[in-house]
Design a protein around this motif. Structure first.
Motif: not given
Ligand code: C5P
Length: 322
Positions: A213-229
């Motif tokens: 399910h493509p939701r997973m790609e973008w949920q994970l993407w948001q975790r990466i971005q949230d945790n990067m400066v």
């Protein structure tokens, strides 16, 4: 390559890349092919950097591991929906005690890791990565193969005719619009994933074959971005990270090999090809550099394991409470 240092430095940033690669990454950062809408959540902006265990909990709590089932719209309306597995992958396979995730990095070459990899209860491989002829370095067991829609569609990979793909369980994915709306995705896939899926299923009806399910790609993407400066590329994470998180939901412990490069680090792209490009290890299209920063932060193993084996140890989601 000074950019990689001794073992992966979790503070890697695009400023540490060479000039050419930095430019490519900047171009991808500016592009927004999938219509990503992101503003840093208030909570993420306020707090200081998350620790490894906090990060693990955040991913466990917010990234839903799901595969397409025949009841989901718009697929429920298509005759071929019956080719989709009726149940979620997490309901059908595992749980496994120990799992190995084998990145396809060139640094697996001459690693001699094959035996150690095969000792795991389940082994994940990616895309067109072969085992035949490479057993000594990568093992021979394949339990799950995660493939992208480009490999399924491009002539170069012989997806429909090669027996490379016939071992184990297949899981496929395609970069979807950020909305993750299934109808929108169906009309706008990057590659013809659904056409190829139907063809493959007709040829190999007995082999389990899931679509993420493509939701997973973008949920994970948001975790990466949230945790990067820094601002990261607005493209989905690499197969390597998607597969690692999928295995964390199926296994008690996950060992990832050569995702964080060992002392064998090389610009050789894949252990099974001659092509060299630092972008394979550091990322261009995918936010791979930042994915590696997160994995380094979550690692429960030692730097020594990374240095000698390119090995990271991650706990399965079932083994910790948040
Ligand atoms: O290239 P491919 O996507 O098939 O490789 C599988 C995964 O292995 C990648 O998505 C990436 O996460 C990882 N990889 C890597 N370094 C390389 C090649 C691959 O980290 N040099």
């Amino acid at each position: 390559n000074g950019a990689l240092g001794k073992v992966w430095n979790e503070e890697m940033s695009s400023s540490m890349l060479g000039k050419r690669l930095r430019k490519v990454v900047q171009n991808y950062q500016a592009m927004n092919k999938y219509g990503v809408r992101y503003s840093r959540p208030e909570s993420a902006a306020r707090r200081s950097k998350l620790s490894g265990p906090e990060l693990l909990c955040q991913i466990k709590n917010t990234v839903q591991i799901a595969t397409l089932t025949p009841d989901m719209e718009p697929f429920s309306g298509f005759p071929w929906a019956s080719q989709l597995p009726p149940q979620q992958i997490t309901a059908n396979i595992g749980p496994f005690k120990t799992c190995a995730v084998v990145s396809s990095a060139g640094s697996l070459k001459n690693s001699g890791l094959g035996k150690e990899i095969d000792e795991h209860d389940a082994v994940m491989r990616f895309n067109a990565a072969p085992t035949t002829g490479f057993e000594k370095d990568v093992g021979s067991k394949t339990t799950v193969r995660l493939i992208n829609s480009q490999v399924m569609s491009s002539e170069d990979y012989h997806f429909l005719s090669s027996n490379l793909y016939s071992a184990g369980i297949l899981v496929s994915w395609d970069p979807a619009p950020f909305s993750s709306d299934l109808r929108e995705w169906f009309n706008k896939t990057d590659y013809p994933i659904f056409k190829q899926y139907q063809r493959y299923r007709r040829l190999h009806p007995q082999q389990p074959f899931y679509i993420l399910h493509p939701r997973m790609e973008w949920q994970l993407w948001q975790r990466i971005q949230d945790n990067m400066v820094e601002t990261i590329q607005k493209n989905p994470p690499s197969s390597g990270l998607l597969g690692t998180v999928l295995m964390m939901s199926l296994c008690e412990v996950v060992h990832v090999y050569e995702f964080l490069p060992s002392r064998r680090k090389t610009e050789l792209c894949h252990y099974y090809q001659r092509f060299s490009d630092a972008a394979c290890t550091l990322g261009a299209y995918h936010p791979l550099l930042y994915e590696k920063n997160l994995v380094k932060r979550m690692n429960k193993g030692s730097d020594h394991d990374i240095y000698t084996h390119g090995k990271v140890t991650l706990p399965g989601f079932m083994t910790f409470d948040c």
